[in-house]
Design a protein around this motif. Structure first.
Motif, PDB file in Angstrom:
ATOM      1  N   PRO A  71       0.834  -1.209   0.000  1.00 46.26           N
ATOM      2  CA  PRO A  71       0.000   0.000   0.000  1.00 46.26           C
ATOM      3  C   PRO A  71       0.862   1.250   0.000  1.00 46.26           C
ATOM      4  CG  PRO A  71       0.090  -0.952   2.196  1.00 46.26           C
ATOM      5  CD  PRO A  71       0.820  -1.912   1.292  1.00 46.26           C
ATOM      6  N   VAL A  72       0.271   2.368  -0.341  1.00 44.66           N
ATOM      7  CA  VAL A  72       0.990   3.635  -0.360  1.00 44.66           C
ATOM      8  C   VAL A  72       0.033   4.733   0.086  1.00 44.66           C
ATOM      9  CG1 VAL A  72       0.445   4.110  -2.783  1.00 44.66           C
ATOM     10  CG2 VAL A  72       2.455   5.166  -1.759  1.00 44.66           C
ATOM     11  N   ILE A  73       0.571   5.745   0.750  1.00 51.20           N
ATOM     12  CA  ILE A  73      -0.220   6.899   1.187  1.00 51.20           C
ATOM     13  C   ILE A  73       0.047   8.055   0.231  1.00 51.20           C
ATOM     14  CG2 ILE A  73      -0.598   8.594   3.016  1.00 51.20           C
ATOM     15  CD1 ILE A  73       0.345   6.482   5.009  1.00 51.20           C
ATOM     16  N   PHE A  74      -1.008   8.708  -0.193  1.00 47.34           N
ATOM     17  CA  PHE A  74      -0.868   9.912  -1.009  1.00 47.34           C
ATOM     18  C   PHE A  74      -1.426  11.082  -0.214  1.00 47.34           C
ATOM     19  CE2 PHE A  74      -2.701  12.606  -4.598  1.00 47.34           C
ATOM     20  CZ  PHE A  74      -1.522  13.318  -4.747  1.00 47.34           C
ATOM     21  N   LEU A  75      -0.554  12.021   0.145  1.00 47.72           N
ATOM     22  CA  LEU A  75      -0.964  13.202   0.899  1.00 47.72           C
ATOM     23  C   LEU A  75      -1.279  14.306  -0.105  1.00 47.72           C
ATOM     24  CD1 LEU A  75      -1.447  14.865   3.381  1.00 47.72           C
ATOM     25  CD2 LEU A  75       1.019  15.041   3.745  1.00 47.72           C
ATOM     26  N   SER A  76      -2.557  14.453  -0.427  1.00 45.17           N
ATOM     27  CA  SER A  76      -3.003  15.450  -1.394  1.00 45.17           C
ATOM     28  C   SER A  76      -3.160  16.782  -0.682  1.00 45.17           C
ATOM     29  CB  SER A  76      -4.337  15.011  -2.019  1.00 45.17           C
ATOM     30  OG  SER A  76      -4.767  15.935  -2.992  1.00 45.17           O
ATOM     31  N   HIS A  77      -2.453  17.806  -1.169  1.00 46.53           N
ATOM     32  CA  HIS A  77      -2.404  19.063  -0.438  1.00 46.53           C
ATOM     33  C   HIS A  77      -2.090  20.221  -1.377  1.00 46.53           C
ATOM     34  CE1 HIS A  77       1.772  18.223  -1.118  1.00 46.53           C
ATOM     35  NE2 HIS A  77       2.112  19.420  -0.676  1.00 46.53           N
ATOM     36  N   SER A  78      -2.290  21.412  -0.878  1.00 45.73           N
ATOM     37  CA  SER A  78      -1.830  22.618  -1.568  1.00 45.73           C
ATOM     38  C   SER A  78      -0.463  22.998  -1.010  1.00 45.73           C
ATOM     39  CB  SER A  78      -2.819  23.771  -1.356  1.00 45.73           C
ATOM     40  OG  SER A  78      -2.247  25.009  -1.723  1.00 45.73           O
ATOM     41  N   SER A  79       0.409  23.491  -1.877  1.00 42.93           N
ATOM     42  CA  SER A  79       1.761  23.853  -1.434  1.00 42.93           C
ATOM     43  C   SER A  79       1.758  24.964  -0.395  1.00 42.93           C
ATOM     44  CB  SER A  79       2.607  24.271  -2.639  1.00 42.93           C
ATOM     45  OG  SER A  79       2.009  25.375  -3.310  1.00 42.93           O
ATOM     46  N   THR A  80       0.650  25.662  -0.246  1.00 41.81           N
ATOM     47  CA  THR A  80       0.560  26.720   0.763  1.00 41.81           C
ATOM     48  C   THR A  80       0.335  26.163   2.162  1.00 41.81           C
ATOM     49  OG1 THR A  80      -1.810  26.971   0.342  1.00 41.81           O
ATOM     50  CG2 THR A  80      -0.331  28.387  -0.911  1.00 41.81           C
ATOM     51  N   ASP A  81       0.061  24.873   2.261  1.00 39.55           N
ATOM     52  CA  ASP A  81      -0.281  24.261   3.550  1.00 39.55           C
ATOM     53  C   ASP A  81       0.804  23.313   4.039  1.00 39.55           C
ATOM     54  OD1 ASP A  81      -2.840  25.543   3.514  1.00 39.55           O
ATOM     55  OD2 ASP A  81      -3.559  24.000   2.132  1.00 39.55           O
ATOM     56  N   THR A  82       2.057  23.600   3.691  1.00 38.70           N
ATOM     57  CA  THR A  82       3.141  22.682   4.052  1.00 38.70           C
ATOM     58  C   THR A  82       3.391  22.621   5.561  1.00 38.70           C
ATOM     59  OG1 THR A  82       4.720  24.453   3.579  1.00 38.70           O
ATOM     60  CG2 THR A  82       4.328  22.836   1.839  1.00 38.70           C
ATOM     61  N   LYS A  83       2.984  23.640   6.298  1.00 41.73           N
ATOM     62  CA  LYS A  83       3.135  23.563   7.760  1.00 41.73           C
ATOM     63  C   LYS A  83       2.412  22.329   8.290  1.00 41.73           C
ATOM     64  CE  LYS A  83       1.347  25.674  11.993  1.00 41.73           C
ATOM     65  NZ  LYS A  83       0.637  26.821  12.599  1.00 41.73           N
ATOM     66  N   TYR A  84       1.196  22.125   7.835  1.00 42.64           N
ATOM     67  CA  TYR A  84       0.407  20.987   8.293  1.00 42.64           C
ATOM     68  C   TYR A  84       0.848  19.707   7.586  1.00 42.64           C
ATOM     69  CZ  TYR A  84      -2.406  24.775  10.173  1.00 42.64           C
ATOM     70  OH  TYR A  84      -2.810  25.900  10.850  1.00 42.64           O
ATOM     71  N   GLY A  85       1.218  19.844   6.303  1.00 36.83           N
ATOM     72  CA  GLY A  85       1.698  18.686   5.573  1.00 36.83           C
ATOM     73  C   GLY A  85       2.970  18.123   6.176  1.00 36.83           C
ATOM     74  N   ASN A  86       3.895  19.004   6.555  1.00 41.17           N
ATOM     75  CA  ASN A  86       5.149  18.558   7.158  1.00 41.17           C
ATOM     76  C   ASN A  86       4.908  17.895   8.517  1.00 41.17           C
ATOM     77  OD1 ASN A  86       6.554  19.550   4.988  1.00 41.17           O
ATOM     78  ND2 ASN A  86       7.185  21.443   5.985  1.00 41.17           N
ATOM     79  N   ALA A  87       3.953  18.425   9.275  1.00 38.41           N
ATOM     80  CA  ALA A  87       3.621  17.821  10.570  1.00 38.41           C
ATOM     81  C   ALA A  87       3.070  16.407  10.366  1.00 38.41           C
ATOM     82  CB  ALA A  87       2.618  18.691  11.310  1.00 38.41           C
ATOM     83  N   LYS A 129       9.865   5.529   3.173  1.00 40.69           N
ATOM     84  CA  LYS A 129       9.976   6.627   2.214  1.00 40.69           C
ATOM     85  C   LYS A 129       9.132   6.394   0.973  1.00 40.69           C
ATOM     86  CE  LYS A 129      13.679   6.834  -0.267  1.00 40.69           C
ATOM     87  NZ  LYS A 129      13.136   6.773  -1.654  1.00 40.69           N
ATOM     88  N   ASP A 130       9.183   5.167   0.423  1.00 41.63           N
ATOM     89  CA  ASP A 130       8.459   4.895  -0.815  1.00 41.63           C
ATOM     90  C   ASP A 130       7.009   4.498  -0.582  1.00 41.63           C
ATOM     91  OD1 ASP A 130       8.944   2.461   0.322  1.00 41.63           O
ATOM     92  OD2 ASP A 130       9.603   1.465  -1.510  1.00 41.63           O
ATOM     93  N   GLN A 131       6.556   4.609   0.673  1.00 45.56           N
ATOM     94  CA  GLN A 131       5.149   4.339   0.979  1.00 45.56           C
ATOM     95  C   GLN A 131       4.362   5.632   1.175  1.00 45.56           C
ATOM     96  OE1 GLN A 131       5.635   1.728   4.417  1.00 45.56           O
ATOM     97  NE2 GLN A 131       5.108  -0.050   3.175  1.00 45.56           N
ATOM     98  N   LEU A 132       5.000   6.753   0.932  1.00 49.81           N
ATOM     99  CA  LEU A 132       4.335   8.043   1.073  1.00 49.81           C
ATOM    100  C   LEU A 132       4.672   8.932  -0.110  1.00 49.81           C
ATOM    101  CD1 LEU A 132       2.738  10.216   2.636  1.00 49.81           C
ATOM    102  CD2 LEU A 132       4.862  10.775   3.856  1.00 49.81           C
ATOM    103  N   ILE A 133       3.647   9.450  -0.746  1.00 51.33           N
ATOM    104  CA  ILE A 133       3.823  10.447  -1.797  1.00 51.33           C
ATOM    105  C   ILE A 133       3.384  11.785  -1.215  1.00 51.33           C
ATOM    106  CG2 ILE A 133       3.197  11.193  -4.119  1.00 51.33           C
ATOM    107  CD1 ILE A 133       2.446   8.287  -4.719  1.00 51.33           C
TER     108      ILE A 133
END
Length: 374
Positions: free
Chosen positions: A213-229, A241-245
């Protein structure tokens, strides 16, 4: 620079000192002597035979007067340096023979030494980012993830750089030598890890990659604070590493020279779990909405996560292809938010067949709540 190269450098500097006609009081000589002693202490120990023998060397005249010419002092220092060269050259031969006999590469050394590296650091502190970095490095070793291994080794080196003066000045630290040896060991492994052929592990992992399985974190580049968390949290529980996009992070971005949509399309051929990081800006980005459409077309499982400022009355939200009535987590730092993230963790543990230490999870969760609140 590994320890063999360091010792070669120290030995090589002896001839330069002799050419400069140094004496035992010359600054260049004193700096060299200090460097040589630090190396021997780090390699063999402060009370070892090697350091004791080195300290017995004499670089000065045993008897002299005010009328003794400077040339006599230079000759005395030269003789001492020649003796030092002979002794250090013997140690160098032993180190090179030991390396050839063991044939241990940097990755094998990391696996052998990791327990000791971890213990030395955790005896100094059990809090802060370094605890999570140690845990993440351990996970990377288990999954043979070269990029993450390099990344977290570098993080440990940066931690030592930032905290070195505090360690040295802390009167409760009685194992200063162990920290210095630990830092040098981490640096040596980091510098040698690129020489290790990880293809044997990659080839083995590739056999099962399509079924993973793989996780895809769909986001806007303006929301990297939350994406990085979220990325830090996911990596903390053992997502490879290869299980998260996650295109905004160097470890999970789209590979160089690959078309982003082609890469995503290929990834969607795997069993995918999507985390949608909703924001008003997300709804204004055509690329984000295209990702949303792909989730719907492939019937992928997903969870909704919202930035605190998200407007649920936004008309574009109601028009999205996915079920917007599905409950999600609002990253506002509340108890409801924490409970939702725990549910997400439990779900991912089942999907990816993970095992997470409960005490480590408590730290990861607390750190996540801090990250989204700052």
């Amino acid at each position: 620079m590994n320890k063999i190269d360091k010792l070669k450098t120290i030995i090589g500097e002896i001839d330069q000192l002799i050419l400069k006609s140094v004496t035992s009081s010359s600054p260049n000589f004193l700096a060299w002597k200090s460097k040589a002693e630090r190396f021997l202490i780090n390699e063999y120990g402060a009370e070892s035979y090697e350091i004791e023998e080195f300290k017995k060397l004499n670089y000065n005249l045993s008897v002299f007067t005010l009328n003794t010419p400077k040339s006599d002092f230079i000759d005395a220092c030269m003789n001492g340096l020649k003796c030092a060269k002979a002794i250090l050259s013997t140690y160098l031969e032993e180190l090179e023979e030991s390396k050839n006999d063991l044939n241990i590469n940097a990755y094998d050394k990391l696996k052998y030494e990791f327990g000791g590296i971890k213990t030395v650091i955790e005896n100094y502190t059990k809090g802060g980012f370094v605890t999570n970095d140690l845990y993440s490095l351990e996970q990377a070793i288990r999954t043979n993830d070269k990029d993450k291994i390099k990344y977290f080794l570098l993080r440990l080196l940066e931690w030592y750089t930032e905290n070195w003066m505090d360690i040295c000045d802390n009167k409760f630290v009685i194992n200063y030598d162990e920290h210095e040896k630990n830092r040098e060991l981490i640096k040596e492994i980091y510098e040698g890890i690129d020489e290790v052929d990880f293809s044997q592990f990659i080839d083995r992992n590739d056999c099962n990659r399509k079924s993973e399985p793989v996780i895809f974190l769909s986001h806007s580049s303006t929301d990297t604070k939350y994406g990085n968390a979220l990325e830090k949290l996911l990596s903390g529980i053992g997502i490879k590493k290869d299980q998260l996009i996650y295109t905004s992070h160097p470890l999970h971005k789209i590979p160089l020279d690959q078309n982003i949509y082609e890469y995503l399309r290929n990834s969607f051929s795997r069993k995918i779990f999507v985390i949608v990081l909703w924001s008003d800006e997300y709804l204004n980005r055509p690329a984000c909405l295209n990702e949303m459409g792909a989730v719907w077309v492939t019937q992928s499982d997903y969870t909704n996560i919202y930035v605190p400022s998200f407007d649920f009355k936004n008309p574009k939200y109601a028009q999205c292809a996915v079920d917007t009535n599905r409950m999600g987590a609002i990253l506002d730092g509340s108890e409801n938010c924490k409970a939702s993230i725990i549910e997400l963790k439990d779900k991912l543990i089942k999907i990816f067949d993970l095992s997470v230490d409960e005490r480590q999870w408590i730290y990861i969760l607390d750190q996540f709540m801090t990250d989204i609140s700052n």
